[in-house]
Design a protein around this motif. Structure first.
Motif, PDB file in Angstrom:
ATOM      1  N   ASN A  48       1.014  -1.255   0.143  1.00 55.20           N
ATOM      2  CA  ASN A  48      -0.024  -0.174   0.141  1.00 55.20           C
ATOM      3  C   ASN A  48       1.023   1.034   0.104  1.00 55.20           C
ATOM      4  O   ASN A  48       1.953   1.295   0.587  1.00 55.20           O
ATOM      5  N   PRO A 292      -4.458   3.239  -1.567  1.00 54.95           N
ATOM      6  CA  PRO A 292      -6.011   3.347  -1.168  1.00 54.95           C
ATOM      7  C   PRO A 292      -6.379   5.244  -1.056  1.00 54.95           C
ATOM      8  O   PRO A 292      -7.612   5.300  -1.172  1.00 54.95           O
ATOM      9  N   THR A 347       3.917   0.246   2.402  1.00 56.43           N
ATOM     10  CA  THR A 347       3.871  -0.577   3.361  1.00 56.43           C
ATOM     11  C   THR A 347       3.641  -2.120   3.016  1.00 56.43           C
ATOM     12  O   THR A 347       2.589  -2.003   2.105  1.00 56.43           O
ATOM     13  N   GLN A 348       4.299  -2.841   3.269  1.00 57.07           N
ATOM     14  CA  GLN A 348       4.125  -4.341   2.603  1.00 57.07           C
ATOM     15  C   GLN A 348       2.578  -4.882   3.146  1.00 57.07           C
ATOM     16  O   GLN A 348       2.440  -4.684   4.328  1.00 57.07           O
ATOM     17  N   ASN A 349       1.977  -5.417   2.261  1.00 55.01           N
ATOM     18  CA  ASN A 349       0.491  -5.740   2.422  1.00 55.01           C
ATOM     19  C   ASN A 349       0.502  -7.293   2.420  1.00 55.01           C
ATOM     20  O   ASN A 349      -0.657  -7.832   2.947  1.00 55.01           O
TER      21      ASN A 349
HETATM   22  C1  LIG Z   1      -3.807  -1.716   2.438  1.00 60.73           C
HETATM   23  O1  LIG Z   1      -4.908  -0.832   2.128  1.00 60.73           O
HETATM   24  C2  LIG Z   1      -6.274  -1.675   2.235  1.00 60.73           C
HETATM   25  C3  LIG Z   1      -7.407  -0.861   1.575  1.00 60.73           C
HETATM   26  O2  LIG Z   1      -7.633   0.590   2.245  1.00 60.73           O
HETATM   27  C4  LIG Z   1      -6.623  -1.842   3.847  1.00 60.73           C
HETATM   28  O3  LIG Z   1      -7.808  -2.652   3.972  1.00 60.73           O
HETATM   29  C5  LIG Z   1      -5.394  -2.734   4.185  1.00 60.73           C
HETATM   30  O4  LIG Z   1      -5.623  -2.923   5.717  1.00 60.73           O
HETATM   31  C6  LIG Z   1      -4.255  -1.920   4.060  1.00 60.73           C
HETATM   32  N1  LIG Z   1      -3.243  -2.738   4.329  1.00 60.73           N
HETATM   33  C7  LIG Z   1      -1.864  -2.352   5.006  1.00 60.73           C
HETATM   34  C8  LIG Z   1      -0.805  -3.342   5.525  1.00 60.73           C
HETATM   35  O5  LIG Z   1      -1.880  -1.313   5.312  1.00 60.73           O
END
Ligand SMILES: *[C@@H]1O[C@H](CO)[C@@H](O)[C@H](O)[C@H]1NC(C)=O
Length: 353
Positions: A48, A292, A347-349
């Motif tokens: 993200n 996002p 940030t690693q997803n």
């Molecule tokens: C990445 O973005 C999505 C959508 O906003 C969110 O649901 C998710 O928690 C985020 N992940 C991280 C690791 O920040």
């Protein structure tokens, strides 16, 4: 004592597995037969991105773009060093803050106010060299340069530039073509310090000196990796992970947009084994980054990891990786030296831990 045959059958696969371990747990044999230990870092990444967090300010300096960040967290504060593009020329800046949500409010401390002075300097890398209790800033000034400072909180405290070499090494002259010698990067292990650099012409260079001799004594560089200019462009980062080393190099995609490729190795001298190194499986590229808050950039360009330490070992955790990068509006155009780059955080997803 006689061995129970049933027991032997039961333990035989275990013994077999123990011997087979190096090739069965994801370690890879490289072309020259060396075994590189696999790291716990995954072999595919999803991220993200924030929107732009750090941008030029209305502070009288007329900065067009802020680029090439290096970052450490020390004593409760983030410290970011970066290149500023001003009137088509490069110089460097420092900013500090306690929380990323305040990064955009941090004052720019221009390093031309320190011993570094004015003139061309760019692409800083910061680390604390523990053996000398000194902070080092490594950067390019047409040579591979450094300054030192006992106090990272004092942006005026950096010494005048010194260079690692008296002149550009001949191997770079022989390979650089119409490129540029850029993006110097130092990482040390327990006995040596290594200097990486790029030539914008498909070559990644590495040279080394002993930890005791640093910053003096760097030898003639070797070509650590070569590829096409586009696939191995610039902005290398090398980090120590829990069980090996990670190399990132910025590439220019077939769509003209910047992205990062990655490799791992058991030692800083390599050999490097591909990790996520293609456009369809990149380390970080617009196609594996979610935005996002809106896609503000299609380039994922020159940056650095948020490290778990701040010393010369450049140690990172391979869990929940964060990466500070430069991007810019996809519609920006014109003189490369004036492009409106800004800094944002990945940030690693898909962290497995
Ligand atoms: C990445 O973005 C999505 C959508 O906003 C969110 O649901 C998710 O928690 C985020 N992940 C991280 C690791 O920040």
């Amino acid at each position: 004592m006689k061995l129970n045959p049933a027991l032997l059958f039961a333990i035989f696969p275990v013994i077999l597995a123990a011997f087979a371990l190096p090739s069965e747990t994801g370690s890879r044999a490289t072309a020259d037969g060396a075994i590189a230990r696999a790291t716990r870092i995954p072999s595919s990444f999803r991220w993200n991105s924030t929107g732009a967090l750090i941008a030029p300010k209305n502070d009288g300096r007329r900065v067009d773009g802020i680029k090439d960040p290096s970052v450490v967290f020390y004593d409760g504060r983030w410290h970011v060093f970066a290149t500023t593009a001003v009137n088509g020329g490069w110089s460097m800046v420092h900013l500090t803050f306690t929380d990323w949500n305040q990064a955009g409010n941090a004052a720019f401390n221009y390093l031309d106010q320190s011993g570094i002075g004015s003139g061309y300097t760019a692409a800083p890398q910061v680390f604390y060299f523990a053996p000398q209790k000194l902070w080092y800033l490594v950067y390019q000034n047409n040579n591979a340069a450094y300054s030192t400072n006992p106090d990272i909180n004092n942006p005026k405290g950096w010494t005048a530039a010194k260079t690692f070499y008296s002149r550009r090494p001949s191997i770079i002259d022989q390979n650089i073509g119409s490129g540029y010698w850029v993006d110097m990067w130092v990482i040390c292990d327990a006995s040596n310090c290594h200097l990486f650099s790029s030539d914008d012409n498909g070559h990644l260079y590495r040279s080394q000196t002993s930890l005791a001799n640093f910053p003096n004594g760097f030898g003639e560089p070797v070509i650590a990796m070569r590829d096409t200019k586009e696939r191995l462009f610039e902005a290398s980062n090398v980090y120590r992970t829990e069980d090996g080393y990670l190399l990132l190099v910025e590439a220019i995609g077939t769509d003209g947009r910047r992205y990062f490729r990655s490799w791992t190795a058991a030692a800083i001298a390599g050999p490097w084994t591909a990790l996520a190194d293609t456009e369809s499986n990149p380390f970080a590229r617009a196609n594996n980054v979610a935005f996002p808050n809106g896609q503000w950039t299609k380039d994922i360009s020159h940056g650095e990891m948020l490290r778990s330490g701040y010393d010369q070992t450049l140690t990172i955790s391979s869990c929940n990786i964060r990466y500070l990068y430069q991007g810019l509006s996809p519609t920006a155009s014109g003189d490369y030296n004036r492009l409106p780059y800004r800094l944002a955080l990945l940030t690693q997803n898909n962290s497995p831990c």
